[in-house]
Scaffold this active site. Structure first.
Site, PDB file in Angstrom:
ATOM      1  N   THR A  92      -1.608 -29.223  14.388  1.00 21.13           N
ATOM      2  CA  THR A  92      -0.424 -30.067  14.200  1.00 21.13           C
ATOM      3  C   THR A  92       0.813 -29.194  14.034  1.00 21.13           C
ATOM      4  OG1 THR A  92      -1.773 -31.768  13.206  1.00 21.13           O
ATOM      5  CG2 THR A  92       0.588 -31.871  12.755  1.00 21.13           C
TER       6      THR A  92
ATOM      7  N   CYS B  81      -0.759   5.913  -1.541  1.00 19.99           N
ATOM      8  CA  CYS B  81      -1.117   5.269  -2.809  1.00 19.99           C
ATOM      9  C   CYS B  81      -0.873   3.765  -2.787  1.00 19.99           C
ATOM     10  CB  CYS B  81      -0.315   5.879  -3.946  1.00 19.99           C
ATOM     11  SG  CYS B  81      -0.777   7.569  -4.246  1.00 19.99           S
TER      12      CYS B  81
ATOM     13  N   ASN C   2       8.847  -1.440  12.508  1.00 21.60           N
ATOM     14  CA  ASN C   2       9.080  -2.046  11.196  1.00 21.60           C
ATOM     15  C   ASN C   2       9.307  -1.031  10.085  1.00 21.60           C
ATOM     16  OD1 ASN C   2       6.257  -1.817  12.105  1.00 21.60           O
ATOM     17  ND2 ASN C   2       5.775  -2.305   9.975  1.00 21.60           N
TER      18      ASN C   2
ATOM     19  N   GLN D 125      11.024  -7.399  14.369  1.00 22.08           N
ATOM     20  CA  GLN D 125      12.074  -6.809  13.528  1.00 22.08           C
ATOM     21  C   GLN D 125      13.456  -6.887  14.164  1.00 22.08           C
ATOM     22  OE1 GLN D 125      12.070  -5.602  10.430  1.00 22.08           O
ATOM     23  NE2 GLN D 125       9.882  -5.716  10.006  1.00 22.08           N
TER      24      GLN D 125
ATOM     25  N   HIS E  25      10.997 -15.532   9.544  1.00 24.39           N
ATOM     26  CA  HIS E  25      11.309 -15.099   8.166  1.00 24.39           C
ATOM     27  C   HIS E  25      11.953 -13.723   8.066  1.00 24.39           C
ATOM     28  CE1 HIS E  25       8.163 -12.147   6.853  1.00 24.39           C
ATOM     29  NE2 HIS E  25       7.564 -12.599   7.926  1.00 24.39           N
TER      30      HIS E  25
ATOM     31  N   THR F  60       1.944 -12.278  13.416  1.00 24.93           N
ATOM     32  CA  THR F  60       0.552 -11.835  13.546  1.00 24.93           C
ATOM     33  C   THR F  60      -0.199 -12.721  14.531  1.00 24.93           C
ATOM     34  OG1 THR F  60       0.496 -10.856  11.345  1.00 24.93           O
ATOM     35  CG2 THR F  60      -1.624 -11.494  12.286  1.00 24.93           C
TER      36      THR F  60
END
Lengths: 384, 157
Positions: free
Chosen positions: A238, A325, A152, A180, A202, A73
């Site tokens: 940092t 939903c 994705n 991805q 990740h 992001t």
């Protein structure tokens, strides 16, 4: 089966034990700040340098062309806002697609509020952009094209080589969000003419909270984070050395195992797709072949995705959905709607993404449970 | 996200399916998320000669909250007099479920609306005068359904 079956590797992956081992010494023994002059600082800086060149080499890039960030992001924000503000004297037009991740779409919306104009390319039923449309959309005042490399949700892989050539010929910067696909398939930024590329750790067995932006030498870009001047002034704060060590180790593993994983996962994924499509009124979303080796995305008519995901969860299986939903704004997935899916088809979608540790036995268990769960929800549904 | 009670009703919904030869059917869709709910009712009289909801069943296309609210409304309404059912409010659903996430409150409204429509359908079929409380809600729901149809059509173009 007693243990959980995790089929949501596109959301995140477990950290590889080898990655964790590599990171361990960088919390207590080697904890220095890369900006410090003393020995602890110098050690941290040397580690950072070697990780940077290792990851850069994997992309065919130079060491100084890689800026570490907190994740995809942030990399997307830096690429878009950074290039937009640095090049606004040459034009204020940006091109992207309708199937980008929210990190791109929301950043584009923000840029639109700040005087930039954004064109959103549509995609075909498989999720591929039209190269002619791209060519025709590039204008004199276009400063940046940003196109997601592999989607994705549906896993569709764009024709990045052709896209790169178009952008090069038209002399406009090309950014791609490769979150991805990075670590799954080989990428060479020079062969593909990519100017900026978002990657993170990740999604391929590295730690969360660390990513990078590849920025080709010569690209003019402004920082988003201002401060102490880390990362050549492009990203102050940092440096997350332990995370970057993990990122680098995940790259080492990918270098050696990527090909083997791709072959194994593609085979397993194809078997999964073939079997799932035996369920009546089901369909595969995305491209039949040009897709990530670990991605499958289905729609089941007459049922809704959140219910499907929760009932699978009850049976020990983790998947995800593009259903309205389950989204915070109660809108179904913009990606699935862009493919031309009807509202209810997008509503009943299921993303299954496998990984390194997925076994055929796990897929068989899933294949055994899924028709049951679909059938149960169809019994409750007024739609036929 | 959901509490145990909601999950329990979602996992093991009560009174689902169709009633053959129902006295009233209510079908409603939700403008916000596209869920669809269908309630079937069977009416008879109790010893006092009052009309009661003797049986009620549902079919729902939607999320866990939509299924749970459908399930619990059948529990809450079954056996009630028609007069009491006409006064039914979605708050009873929320209370009985021990709360719903804010973003899912509309599911409880959907269930209450479906009941209203089933009762409306019953009165219409019996050609009796329809109480004002039911008509007013019916008008609001019809308007919503039209909006939803428009929305679906726009997205399907």
């Amino acid at each position: 089966m007693n243990k959980r079956i995790y089929l949501d590797y596109a959301a995140t992956t477990p950290v590889d034990k080898r990655v964790l081992d590599a990171m361990q010494p960088y919390f207590y023994e080697n904890f220095g700040n890369t900006m410090s002059l003393h020995e602890e600082g110098r050690k941290a800086k040397a580690t950072l340098d070697s990780c940077r060149s290792n990851i850069a080499e994997f992309l065919g890039a130079k060491s100084e062309e890689l800026v570490f960030t907190s994740g995809a992001t942030e990399s997307d924000n830096l690429a878009l806002k950074g290039v937009a503000f640095a090049n606004q004297n040459n034009g204020k037009h940006i091109i992207t697609t309708k199937i980008e991740h929210a990190a791109i779409l929301k950043t584009c919306e923000w840029l639109e509020k700040h005087g930039f104009e954004v064109s959103y390319l549509s995609v075909d039923q498989f999720g591929l952009i039209d190269l002619e449309e791209l060519k025709n959309t590039i204008r004199k005042d276009t400063i940046l094209v940003s196109i997601i490399y592999a989607n994705n949700e549906i896993g569709t892989i764009q024709n990045m080589k052709e896209i790169g050539e178009i952008c090069k010929n038209k002399e406009v910067y090309l950014h791609t969000d490769a979150t991805q696909i990075f670590g799954k398939l080989p990428i060479d930024v020079n062969k593909l003419n990519i100017d900026l590329m978002t990657i993170n750790a990740h999604k391929f067995y590295g730690p969360k909270g660390v990513g990078a932006l590849y920025i080709r030498k010569g690209v003019s870009i402004e920082p988003v984070l201002h401060g102490g001047g880390h990362e050549s002034g492009l990203r102050s704060t940092t440096v997350n050395v332990s995370g970057i060590v993990g990122f680098s180790e995940a790259v080492n593993i990918a270098k050696n195992e990527m090909k083997e994983d791709e072959i194994k996962q593609t085979k397993l994924r194809n078997y999964l797709i073939e079997e799932v499509l035996k369920i009546s009124n089901s369909r595969l979303n995305g491209h039949p072949t040009r897709r990530l080796p670990n991605n499958a995305n289905f729609s089941f008519s007459f049922i809704e995705g959140e219910s499907l995901v929760l009932l699978l969860d009850d049976r020990g299986i983790s998947c995800s959905t593009g259903s309205a939903c389950s989204s915070p704004n109660l809108e179904p997935s913009h990606v699935l709607l862009s493919l031309g899916l009807k509202h209810d088809q997008a509503h009943g979608s299921l993303r299954v993404s496998i990984g390194k540790d997925t076994t055929k036995a796990e897929i068989d268990y899933f294949l055994n449970v899924l028709p049951d769960v679909v059938e149960r929800l169809r019994k409750l549904s007024p739609l036929r | 996200m959901y509490n145990e009670k909601v999950i329990e009703h979602f996992r093991h919904p009560h009174n689902f399916g169709e009633i053959e030869d129902p006295d009233g059917v209510g079908e409603v869709g939700n403008i916000v998320c596209g869920d669809l709910m269908k309630l079937y009712i069977k009416i008879s009289e109790n010893e006092k000669g009052e009309k009661i909801i003797k049986d009620i069943k549902f079919q729902t296309y939607g999320c866990a909250a939509a299924l749970a609210t459908s399930s619990i409304i059948t529990d809450l309404v079954k056996g009630k007099t028609l007069n009491a059912a006409m006064e039914f409010s979605n708050k009873e659903i929320i209370d009985a479920l021990g709360g719903l996430p804010q973003i899912k409150i509309h599911c409880s409204i959907l269930a209450a609306d479906a009941l209203n429509e089933a009762i409306y359908d019953y009165f219409t079929k019996n050609k009796t005068e329809i109480p004002k409380i039911i008509t007013l809600k019916h008008e609001r729901i019809t308007k919503m359904n039209e909006l939803m149809k428009e929305k679906f059509q726009n997205q399907n173009e």
